[in-house]
Enzyme design. Structure first.
Site, mmCIF file in Angstrom:
data_model
loop_
_atom_site.group_PDB
_atom_site.id
_atom_site.type_symbol
_atom_site.label_atom_id
_atom_site.label_comp_id
_atom_site.label_asym_id
_atom_site.label_seq_id
_atom_site.Cartn_x
_atom_site.Cartn_y
_atom_site.Cartn_z
ATOM 1 N N TYR A 25 118.462 55.731 53.638
ATOM 2 C CA TYR A 25 117.526 56.758 54.099
ATOM 3 C C TYR A 25 117.047 57.614 52.936
ATOM 4 C CZ TYR A 25 115.647 60.728 56.680
ATOM 5 O OH TYR A 25 114.828 61.727 57.159
ATOM 6 N N SER B 217 111.693 64.023 53.256
ATOM 7 C CA SER B 217 112.958 64.623 53.667
ATOM 8 C C SER B 217 113.581 65.378 52.505
ATOM 9 C CB SER B 217 113.934 63.538 54.146
ATOM 10 O OG SER B 217 115.234 64.052 54.344
#
Length: 250
Positions: free
Chosen positions: A156, A142
């Site tokens: 995350y 990501s």
């Protein structure tokens, strides 16, 4: 560019995994698709083989947190297709919560799926490719891996930073084995995971995002920000923006 005919994609029942499966099917690739939701996988497989009769699509149910099953399912796919040429580690989770708010369960699950389970998938793929003498591992990390982020993104971002570091080490380890390893860092692309962010001018449409992902995977580079615009320039800015701006990510 090496043609990778047999491609395994985890988390393929929806979102980025499903989008990549559609793109690769249109390119005539055979697919090994796995996820927890087998009904959606089977529907997708039937649709893809009907639209592209020359390809083979095989499916398996897989919960990537069942690490022993990861190794078993990957090997079953290899046997069924005869070989694997590329593994796309895509299955992921985005359900983190602010630290200290009593939701360690959510943060732990995010870390376990995005880091530990992803590491298991990389291990399984690397073992197969070592035996074969080559292959390509593409890991969907990501943009959030660049820097620690607050609020719901803390766990995350940490999980994605961790797996990106794992990918870097794996690449160095496997380079002389004829195995390529790519760190894919998407920005915002339409998917179930990104439904909660609402309207966002940086949110790429699902189809164009999937095309950009597949283009980056096929290039087999060391790292790719996807889509390149605006995420490549933003990746440079992200490293130096002040903390007060980062708080807005919460």
């Amino acid at each position: 560019m090496t043609l990778r005919k047999n491609i395994l994609i985890t988390g393929a029942s929806s979102g980025l995994g499903e989008g990549m499966a559609r793109q690769f099917a249109a390119r005539g690739r055979n697919l090994a698709l796995c996820a927890r939701r087998t009904e959606r996988l089977e529907k997708l497989a039937a649709e893809l083989t009907a639209a592209h009769p020359g390809i083979k699509v095989v499916t398996r149910k897989l919960d990537v947190t069942d690490h022993d099953s990861v190794f078993t399912v990957f090997e079953e796919f290899r046997v069924e297709l005869g070989s694997l040429d590329r593994v796309i580690v895509n299955a992921g989770l985005g359900k983190g919560q602010p630290v200290g708010k009593g939701r360690f369960d959510a943060n732990r699950q995010t870390l376990e799926v995005n880091f530990v389970a992803a590491a298991a998938q990389i291990e399984a793929a690397a073992g197969i490719f070592r035996a074969q003498g080559g292959g390509h591992i593409a890991v969907v990390s990501s943009f959030s891996a660049i820097r620690g982020l607050p609020g719901n993104l803390t766990a995350y971002a940490a999980s994605k930073a961790g797996i990106s570091a794992f990918v870097d080490g794996t690449r160095i380890e496997l380079k002389r084995k004829g195995i390529k390893v790519t760190d894919i860092r998407p920005g915002y692309i339409e998917s179930e995971m990104n439904d909660r962010i609402g309207r966002n001018p940086l949110l790429a449409k699902a189809e164009s995002g999937a095309r950009a992902l597949v283009k980056a995977v096929e290039a087999e580079g060391r790292r790719a920000y996807v889509p390149a615009w605006p995420w490549v320039p933003l990746s440079l800015a992200m490293r130096v923006v002040p903390v007060w701006i980062l708080r807005r990510f919460a």
